[in-house]
Write a protein that holds these residues in place. Structure first.
Motif, mmCIF file in Angstrom:
data_model
loop_
_atom_site.group_PDB
_atom_site.id
_atom_site.type_symbol
_atom_site.label_atom_id
_atom_site.label_comp_id
_atom_site.label_asym_id
_atom_site.label_seq_id
_atom_site.Cartn_x
_atom_site.Cartn_y
_atom_site.Cartn_z
ATOM 1 N N MET A 1 42.365 41.354 53.478
ATOM 2 C CA MET A 1 41.491 42.500 53.263
ATOM 3 C C MET A 1 41.579 42.988 51.815
ATOM 4 S SD MET A 1 39.377 44.345 54.828
ATOM 5 C CE MET A 1 38.611 45.895 54.873
ATOM 6 N N LYS A 2 42.817 43.111 51.309
ATOM 7 C CA LYS A 2 43.030 43.566 49.935
ATOM 8 C C LYS A 2 42.319 42.633 48.957
ATOM 9 C CE LYS A 2 46.749 43.675 46.591
ATOM 10 N NZ LYS A 2 48.157 43.480 46.339
ATOM 11 N N GLN A 3 42.454 41.332 49.192
ATOM 12 C CA GLN A 3 41.856 40.351 48.297
ATOM 13 C C GLN A 3 40.334 40.434 48.343
ATOM 14 O OE1 GLN A 3 42.977 36.316 49.164
ATOM 15 N NE2 GLN A 3 42.339 35.596 47.152
ATOM 16 N N LEU A 4 39.762 40.610 49.515
ATOM 17 C CA LEU A 4 38.315 40.700 49.659
ATOM 18 C C LEU A 4 37.774 41.954 48.972
ATOM 19 C CD1 LEU A 4 35.793 39.435 50.856
ATOM 20 C CD2 LEU A 4 36.243 40.717 52.953
ATOM 21 N N GLU A 5 38.468 43.086 49.143
ATOM 22 C CA GLU A 5 38.058 44.323 48.475
ATOM 23 C C GLU A 5 38.062 44.156 46.962
ATOM 24 O OE1 GLU A 5 40.370 47.762 49.418
ATOM 25 O OE2 GLU A 5 40.085 47.499 51.572
ATOM 26 N N PHE A 6 39.130 43.548 46.450
ATOM 27 C CA PHE A 6 39.220 43.379 45.008
ATOM 28 C C PHE A 6 38.133 42.435 44.501
ATOM 29 C CE2 PHE A 6 40.591 41.353 41.108
ATOM 30 C CZ PHE A 6 40.828 42.472 40.318
ATOM 31 N N LYS A 7 37.885 41.336 45.218
ATOM 32 C CA LYS A 7 36.831 40.393 44.799
ATOM 33 C C LYS A 7 35.479 41.092 44.715
ATOM 34 C CE LYS A 7 38.557 35.901 46.274
ATOM 35 N NZ LYS A 7 38.347 34.763 47.182
ATOM 36 N N GLU A 8 35.184 41.923 45.698
ATOM 37 C CA GLU A 8 33.918 42.646 45.700
ATOM 38 C C GLU A 8 33.847 43.619 44.516
ATOM 39 O OE1 GLU A 8 30.201 43.621 46.416
ATOM 40 O OE2 GLU A 8 31.286 42.010 47.428
ATOM 41 N N PHE A 9 34.934 44.336 44.275
ATOM 42 C CA PHE A 9 35.002 45.247 43.135
ATOM 43 C C PHE A 9 34.787 44.476 41.835
ATOM 44 C CE2 PHE A 9 37.991 46.922 39.848
ATOM 45 C CZ PHE A 9 37.250 48.028 39.467
ATOM 46 N N TYR A 10 35.468 43.365 41.683
ATOM 47 C CA TYR A 10 35.357 42.567 40.464
ATOM 48 C C TYR A 10 33.924 42.088 40.266
ATOM 49 C CZ TYR A 10 36.066 38.860 37.065
ATOM 50 O OH TYR A 10 35.970 38.070 35.956
ATOM 51 N N ARG A 11 33.331 41.520 41.310
ATOM 52 C CA ARG A 11 31.940 41.020 41.194
ATOM 53 C C ARG A 11 30.969 42.137 40.822
ATOM 54 N NH1 ARG A 11 32.694 38.119 46.399
ATOM 55 N NH2 ARG A 11 33.555 36.124 45.804
ATOM 56 N N ALA A 12 31.140 43.278 41.446
ATOM 57 C CA ALA A 12 30.198 44.381 41.243
ATOM 58 C C ALA A 12 30.361 45.075 39.892
ATOM 59 C CB ALA A 12 30.360 45.403 42.367
ATOM 60 N N ASP A 13 31.596 45.118 39.349
ATOM 61 C CA ASP A 13 31.854 45.984 38.203
ATOM 62 C C ASP A 13 32.303 45.297 36.927
ATOM 63 O OD1 ASP A 13 31.170 48.362 39.555
ATOM 64 O OD2 ASP A 13 33.109 48.341 40.573
ATOM 65 N N LYS A 14 32.520 43.993 36.954
ATOM 66 C CA LYS A 14 33.047 43.333 35.757
ATOM 67 C C LYS A 14 32.091 43.446 34.564
ATOM 68 C CE LYS A 14 31.461 38.855 37.222
ATOM 69 N NZ LYS A 14 30.986 37.719 36.611
ATOM 70 N N ASP A 15 30.792 43.284 34.790
ATOM 71 C CA ASP A 15 29.842 43.341 33.680
ATOM 72 C C ASP A 15 29.719 44.756 33.111
ATOM 73 O OD1 ASP A 15 29.357 40.625 33.876
ATOM 74 O OD2 ASP A 15 27.600 40.876 35.166
ATOM 75 N N VAL A 16 29.720 45.754 33.991
ATOM 76 C CA VAL A 16 29.644 47.146 33.532
ATOM 77 C C VAL A 16 30.874 47.478 32.696
ATOM 78 C CG1 VAL A 16 29.646 49.555 34.305
ATOM 79 C CG2 VAL A 16 28.224 47.877 35.468
ATOM 80 N N CYS A 17 32.037 47.063 33.189
ATOM 81 C CA CYS A 17 33.279 47.328 32.449
ATOM 82 C C CYS A 17 33.279 46.602 31.105
ATOM 83 C CB CYS A 17 34.493 46.914 33.282
ATOM 84 S SG CYS A 17 34.757 47.964 34.725
ATOM 85 N N LEU A 18 32.803 45.365 31.094
ATOM 86 C CA LEU A 18 32.743 44.611 29.842
ATOM 87 C C LEU A 18 31.829 45.297 28.838
ATOM 88 C CD1 LEU A 18 33.451 42.179 28.081
ATOM 89 C CD2 LEU A 18 31.573 40.947 29.193
ATOM 90 N N ARG A 19 30.654 45.746 29.271
ATOM 91 C CA ARG A 19 29.741 46.425 28.351
ATOM 92 C C ARG A 19 30.361 47.712 27.811
ATOM 93 N NH1 ARG A 19 25.901 44.391 31.955
ATOM 94 N NH2 ARG A 19 25.842 46.301 33.166
#
Length: 165
Positions: A1-19
């Motif tokens: 569950m922890k891994q799935l939550e983090f994967k979803e967070f990463y996919r959704a927010d990595k580009d916003v954080c990078l910008r």
């Protein structure tokens, strides 16, 4: 569950954080390295980060803090290679207009950080203040100065182009 939550967070927010980090540091390669490091730290502390009011802000703040740490470490190092390096044009990001990125680079560091949190992460003033460890009124002041400076650049840029022709 922890891994799935983090994967979803990463996919959704990595580009916003990078910008947001790119807007703050102005260098694509450095921003990518910082965001990668911050997401790695977020993964190792996910049980705590996932409960943070704004995990994206946590990642960006961690990335910016990492930059400071790296800068402090590097400033103590003396390398001969730096004396021979030539500085070419800075790398740009396709997600950010190169002229906007150049204008952001001209702003003071704290103003770039406020822009990153308020504009790129779309955080409110109080959350931005908490993430940056400054007062809300300071966030408002830095944002106003940054917007005024950017507006001045954007208004004068078309006038300069008209005179260049």
């Amino acid at each position: 569950m922890k891994q799935l939550e983090f994967k979803e967070f990463y996919r959704a927010d990595k580009d916003v954080c990078l910008r947001a980090v790119l807007a703050s540091v102005g260098d694509r390669q450095l921003a990518e390295d910082l965001v990668a490091e911050a997401f790695t730290r977020a993964w190792t502390r996910w049980s705590r980060v996932s409960r943070h009011p704004s995990p994206r802000a946590w990642v960006v703040r961690t990335a910016l803090n990492t930059r400071i740490t790296w800068w402090r470490r590097r400033r103590r190092e003396v390398t001969l290679a730096e004396a021979h390096e030539s500085s070419g044009p800075p790398a740009t990001d396709a997600a950010l207009d190169p002229s906007l990125l150049n204008m952001l680079r001209q702003l003071p560091q704290r103003q770039r950080e406020v822009i990153a949190f308020r504009v790129f992460l779309d955080l409110d003033t109080a959350t931005t203040a908490k993430a940056l460890g400054i007062a809300s009124s300071t966030v408002t002041a830095h944002l106003a100065r940054a917007v005024a400076a950017l507006r001045g650049e954007l208004v004068s840029a078309p006038q300069q182009e008209d005179h260049d022709e």
